[in-house]
Design an enzyme around this catalytic site. Sequence first.
Site, PDB file in Angstrom:
ATOM      1  CG  ASN A  15      61.471  82.007 184.980  1.00  0.00           C
ATOM      2  OD1 ASN A  15      60.970  80.930 185.259  1.00  0.00           O
ATOM      3  ND2 ASN A  15      61.383  82.488 183.758  1.00  0.00           N
TER       4      ASN A  15
ATOM      5  CB  CYS B 258      66.978  85.409 183.495  1.00  0.00           C
ATOM      6  SG  CYS B 258      66.127  85.859 185.017  1.00  0.00           S
TER       7      CYS B 258
ATOM      8  CG  ASN C  95      68.295  79.168 181.200  1.00  0.00           C
ATOM      9  OD1 ASN C  95      67.437  79.313 180.317  1.00  0.00           O
ATOM     10  ND2 ASN C  95      68.182  79.696 182.411  1.00  0.00           N
TER      11      ASN C  95
ATOM     12  CD  GLU D  92      65.518  82.215 183.071  1.00  0.00           C
ATOM     13  OE1 GLU D  92      64.911  82.979 183.848  1.00  0.00           O
ATOM     14  OE2 GLU D  92      66.689  81.820 183.239  1.00  0.00           O
TER      15      GLU D  92
ATOM     16  CE  LYS E 248      70.533  83.090 183.196  1.00  0.00           C
ATOM     17  NZ  LYS E 248      69.414  82.741 184.133  1.00  0.00           N
TER      18      LYS E 248
ATOM     19  CD  GLU F  52      69.254  80.313 186.397  1.00  0.00           C
ATOM     20  OE1 GLU F  52      68.786  81.340 186.913  1.00  0.00           O
ATOM     21  OE2 GLU F  52      69.553  80.236 185.190  1.00  0.00           O
TER      22      GLU F  52
END
Length: 307
Positions: free
Chosen positions: A192, A167, A106, A47, A122, A141
């Site tokens: 991550n 993730c 993301n 990621e 994501k 995020e």
Amino acid sequence: MKRTLHLAVAQTGPIQAHHSRKEVVARLCELLKEAASRGARWVVFPELTLTTFFPRWSMDDPAQVRSYFEAEMPSPETLPLFELSRDLQVGFYLGYAELAGERQFNSSILVDGGKIIGKYRKIHIPGDAQAQENYPVQHLEKKYFEVGDLGFPVFDAGEARIGMCICNDRRWPETYRVMGLQAVDIVMVGYNTPVAYGRLGEPAHLPALQNQLPLKASAYQNTCWIAAAAKAGVEEGIPMIGGSCIVAPTGEIAVQALSEDDEVINYVCDLDLANGYRNNIFNFARHRRPEHYKAIVERTGADTTPL
Ligand code: ING
């Protein structure tokens, strides 16, 4: 004739804020070459592979935030990876921060023959939208990324049907079931994950266990292979877990990384290994009962009102 696919995962060690895109892409090219030298057909990178995990910081300067995003893909800095992929005939999954007009995602892409054949944004965005008081490590995020708007697509990539997630998505069973219901053969995921997710204060042995747990269960429950790539090691002073692995539809770890650095793992996956499960215990068409699952779609949070 067995349907096999030689899969590799390219774990990276830490990417520090001072590492340029050029330096990072050079590392990724070395990993791609190593995977190709072992005979891999596909390579999975982590990621947000092109930069340090910047959502650990609270930044309000738009220019500073935008410096972590890619406005075009491939960009001049990432083009060498696309060209190497084309020349070596090895496809790859790449996670990166996508700037789509004014929107920030993301994202991850599937690249084959030097061309983008699939994109994912994501959906399960963890953490917070604003910095939290007295958190040892922020996880912002929700501050920097919108919820993905592409669903969980599965792409026909010739010899296999490939899906992607990113993730935190890997912790949610819905992620894999939506792809399982599209007959996915391989789910590729980069991550991550900080060792100490500050607010949980959990024992040190749990992050690694809770990384593998959903991967093993979901590969088994959705009769697919899962290739998971970590960005690992101490990034800007924050330890991140490694544990990159390739998981079989049996729920077994076929191969896993031993280090917290740049490391390639690879495995020749028998894509028909899933057939026994698909035709028997996880024959979705024969055994699933969606008429009893409505809570999964109708409810967001849990509550005690009767269905
Ligand atoms: N990272 C973490 C992950 O889901 C996290 C966030 C860490 C959530 C630990 C819960 C516990 O692996 C990303 N980038 O989603």
